[in-house]
Design a protein around this motif. Sequence first.
Motif, PDB file in Angstrom:
ATOM      1  N   TYR A 256      74.188   9.555  -0.767  1.00 36.11           N
ATOM      2  CA  TYR A 256      75.581   9.788  -1.152  1.00 36.11           C
ATOM      3  C   TYR A 256      75.690  10.672  -2.390  1.00 36.11           C
ATOM      4  N   VAL A 257      74.647  10.748  -3.181  1.00 37.72           N
ATOM      5  CA  VAL A 257      74.627  11.760  -4.255  1.00 37.72           C
ATOM      6  C   VAL A 257      74.583  13.152  -3.640  1.00 37.72           C
ATOM      7  N   PHE A 258      73.778  13.332  -2.605  1.00 36.42           N
ATOM      8  CA  PHE A 258      73.736  14.622  -1.907  1.00 36.42           C
ATOM      9  C   PHE A 258      75.097  14.967  -1.321  1.00 36.42           C
ATOM     10  N   GLN A 259      75.746  13.971  -0.721  1.00 41.97           N
ATOM     11  CA  GLN A 259      77.062  14.227  -0.139  1.00 41.97           C
ATOM     12  C   GLN A 259      78.080  14.615  -1.212  1.00 41.97           C
ATOM     13  N   MET A 260      77.955  14.031  -2.391  1.00 40.49           N
ATOM     14  CA  MET A 260      78.885  14.343  -3.472  1.00 40.49           C
ATOM     15  C   MET A 260      78.764  15.806  -3.888  1.00 40.49           C
ATOM     16  N   PHE A 261      77.563  16.367  -3.791  1.00 42.09           N
ATOM     17  CA  PHE A 261      77.350  17.741  -4.238  1.00 42.09           C
ATOM     18  C   PHE A 261      77.650  18.775  -3.154  1.00 42.09           C
ATOM     19  N   ILE A 262      77.308  18.491  -1.889  1.00 45.29           N
ATOM     20  CA  ILE A 262      77.500  19.517  -0.855  1.00 45.29           C
ATOM     21  C   ILE A 262      78.574  19.157   0.152  1.00 45.29           C
ATOM     22  N   GLY A 263      79.172  17.966   0.048  1.00 47.02           N
ATOM     23  CA  GLY A 263      80.224  17.578   0.967  1.00 47.02           C
ATOM     24  C   GLY A 263      79.669  17.079   2.291  1.00 47.02           C
ATOM     25  N   GLY A 264      80.574  16.837   3.223  1.00 48.66           N
ATOM     26  CA  GLY A 264      80.171  16.271   4.505  1.00 48.66           C
ATOM     27  C   GLY A 264      79.902  17.295   5.582  1.00 48.66           C
ATOM     28  N   GLY A 265      80.093  18.584   5.279  1.00 43.73           N
ATOM     29  CA  GLY A 265      79.883  19.627   6.276  1.00 43.73           C
ATOM     30  C   GLY A 265      78.439  20.088   6.336  1.00 43.73           C
ATOM     31  N   THR A 266      78.251  21.182   7.064  1.00 42.19           N
ATOM     32  CA  THR A 266      76.928  21.778   7.229  1.00 42.19           C
ATOM     33  C   THR A 266      76.891  23.120   6.520  1.00 42.19           C
ATOM     34  N   VAL A 267      75.842  23.346   5.745  1.00 42.95           N
ATOM     35  CA  VAL A 267      75.656  24.591   5.006  1.00 42.95           C
ATOM     36  C   VAL A 267      74.382  25.257   5.522  1.00 42.95           C
ATOM     37  N   THR A 268      74.434  26.565   5.714  1.00 44.77           N
ATOM     38  CA  THR A 268      73.293  27.275   6.275  1.00 44.77           C
ATOM     39  C   THR A 268      72.495  27.979   5.187  1.00 44.77           C
ATOM     40  N   LEU A 269      71.187  28.063   5.404  1.00 39.68           N
ATOM     41  CA  LEU A 269      70.307  28.823   4.527  1.00 39.68           C
ATOM     42  C   LEU A 269      70.313  30.296   4.918  1.00 39.68           C
ATOM     43  N   PRO A 270      70.089  31.197   3.979  1.00 39.57           N
ATOM     44  CA  PRO A 270      70.025  32.626   4.334  1.00 39.57           C
ATOM     45  C   PRO A 270      68.868  32.911   5.264  1.00 39.57           C
ATOM     46  N   GLY A 271      69.060  33.915   6.121  1.00 41.18           N
ATOM     47  CA  GLY A 271      67.988  34.342   7.010  1.00 41.18           C
ATOM     48  C   GLY A 271      67.848  33.538   8.272  1.00 41.18           C
ATOM     49  N   GLY A 272      68.845  32.709   8.602  1.00 42.22           N
ATOM     50  CA  GLY A 272      68.729  31.887   9.802  1.00 42.22           C
ATOM     51  C   GLY A 272      68.969  32.658  11.089  1.00 42.22           C
ATOM     52  N   GLU A 273      69.777  33.719  11.025  1.00 38.83           N
ATOM     53  CA  GLU A 273      70.082  34.505  12.219  1.00 38.83           C
ATOM     54  C   GLU A 273      69.038  35.602  12.385  1.00 38.83           C
ATOM     55  N   THR A 274      68.112  35.432  13.312  1.00 37.84           N
ATOM     56  CA  THR A 274      67.075  36.433  13.573  1.00 37.84           C
ATOM     57  C   THR A 274      67.029  36.742  15.055  1.00 37.84           C
ATOM     58  N   SER A 275      66.441  37.875  15.390  1.00 42.96           N
ATOM     59  CA  SER A 275      66.405  38.327  16.770  1.00 42.96           C
ATOM     60  C   SER A 275      65.376  37.539  17.573  1.00 42.96           C
ATOM     61  N   VAL A 276      65.578  37.552  18.893  1.00 43.50           N
ATOM     62  CA  VAL A 276      64.665  36.866  19.804  1.00 43.50           C
ATOM     63  C   VAL A 276      63.493  37.776  20.120  1.00 43.50           C
ATOM     64  N   ILE A 277      62.300  37.234  20.097  1.00 42.73           N
ATOM     65  CA  ILE A 277      61.105  38.004  20.426  1.00 42.73           C
ATOM     66  C   ILE A 277      60.997  38.120  21.948  1.00 42.73           C
ATOM     67  N   ALA A 278      60.903  39.340  22.438  1.00 44.34           N
ATOM     68  CA  ALA A 278      60.834  39.567  23.878  1.00 44.34           C
ATOM     69  C   ALA A 278      59.370  39.597  24.337  1.00 44.34           C
ATOM     70  N   GLY A 279      59.177  39.592  25.658  1.00 43.17           N
ATOM     71  CA  GLY A 279      57.846  39.720  26.218  1.00 43.17           C
ATOM     72  C   GLY A 279      57.043  38.440  26.278  1.00 43.17           C
ATOM     73  N   LEU A 280      57.722  37.270  26.121  1.00 41.91           N
ATOM     74  CA  LEU A 280      57.017  35.992  26.182  1.00 41.91           C
ATOM     75  C   LEU A 280      57.367  35.209  27.439  1.00 41.91           C
ATOM     76  N   GLY A 281      57.832  35.898  28.471  1.00 40.85           N
ATOM     77  CA  GLY A 281      58.182  35.230  29.712  1.00 40.85           C
ATOM     78  C   GLY A 281      59.403  34.349  29.532  1.00 40.85           C
ATOM     79  N   PRO A 282      59.345  33.107  30.037  1.00 39.03           N
ATOM     80  CA  PRO A 282      60.513  32.233  29.923  1.00 39.03           C
ATOM     81  C   PRO A 282      60.727  31.677  28.524  1.00 39.03           C
ATOM     82  N   VAL A 283      59.737  31.799  27.666  1.00 39.82           N
ATOM     83  CA  VAL A 283      59.833  31.230  26.316  1.00 39.82           C
ATOM     84  C   VAL A 283      60.591  32.200  25.418  1.00 39.82           C
ATOM     85  N   ARG A 284      61.675  31.714  24.813  1.00 38.13           N
ATOM     86  CA  ARG A 284      62.483  32.527  23.911  1.00 38.13           C
ATOM     87  C   ARG A 284      62.313  31.979  22.494  1.00 38.13           C
TER      88      ARG A 284
END
Length: 439
Positions: A256-284
Amino acid sequence: MTTTRSVRARNRWRRVLVALTAGVFSGALLFGLANPAVAGTQDPEDFPFAVQGNVRVAGDPVEGATVVVSGGEYTGEAQTAANGSWRVPVPTKDVPYTVELVEDSLPDGVTAPDGFQFTQEVEFGATSNVTRNFTLGAAERTTTSFVDQFLSRAVNGLNFGLMLALAAIGASLVFGTTGLSNFAHGEMVTFGALAALFLSVGLDVPIWVAIPLAVIVSGLFGFGMDAGLWRPLRRKGIGTVQLMIVSIGLSLALRYVFQMFIGGGTVTLPGGETSVIAGLGPVRLTVTDVVSMGVSIVVIIAFAFWLMRTRIGRATRAVSDNPSLAAASGIDVDAVVRIVWIMAAALAGLSGVLWAYFRPGIKWDMGTSILLLVFAAITLGGLGTAFGALVGAIIVGLLVEVSTLWIPSDLKYVGALVVLIVILLFRPQGLLGRRERIG
């Protein structure tokens, strides 16, 4: 005299009005800083949630169409890209949204069939993204084979298991050397992610620098926890049951100390949106997934070398096996336990950063959500054995992801725990544990 009083009265009222105006302005400014989404200063691209999808006609993408998403007091829109995809960030997932494909925005030559629904209602579940597609005509249906789905989810499960192993190894070390089942270990996972967030966003440190610094800060957090709480309690001869109860209270307090500082929502870290690596068959796999798995493997190998080849590592194994005999052999048990707490907190902090990218996002109770899986991995591998925790974590991670082929994703954690119970019925000491550790 009367004129002087009138001037003074007018001046006094002016000062009052100026003070009230300044107070209102300051309050509005502070409210806006504390609630950027309300003040309208937050960039929609920074919102942690999104509604997304595709617009197609007879299997072909539709480019340039407008999609409007509205819910509560928020309205956002986007145009479809060349591949027909669209994405609208939203500030919260606690309200239902209406998704509308604007009919007048369809390109020339593209028409909708009779009875086509241009609006759809969406509600968020456990994920941070919701997908809604608009198909304007019949198209050839493509399916993914069972083998392809199995391979894709197995790789995701391996990624999740390696991340889980970092947290499980630390908790297993603590149990092996102190006998404590630390219920606050989930908050140590959350602390690592919050430290990376504070360094990268609050202090504007590059994320590739912020992550190792967050691991170091997490280790210092473990050092402070042991020096300020656990070591004094051990010296007073407090039993393991009482220590476990203290860890439960500590878990609640930190959460609840953590909740007091960042609230009840979700916060994202930088660099989370990256491209998908191709050429691995069905694995993305995204670049983040590959980096996460690589970091986990390197850290686990380095930890194994430390535990097996270094003097401190051998002393740690001796204390874990028999603390009294280790002390009689000249090993400083308190110093070893102190190092174990630092190592456990550092590994948990790194696990928290990787978990924040895997989820994705940071939430005040994110560590608690995987704490039961951490304990399951430790129990499955063998209580107090670091390598058993590694094996157990990988098994649990694979079971959690692969089980969604047969059961709903909301029940995937339950499937892993059921398998844990079945295995323990036949081997109660765990896969790599010894019988004398039980009972």
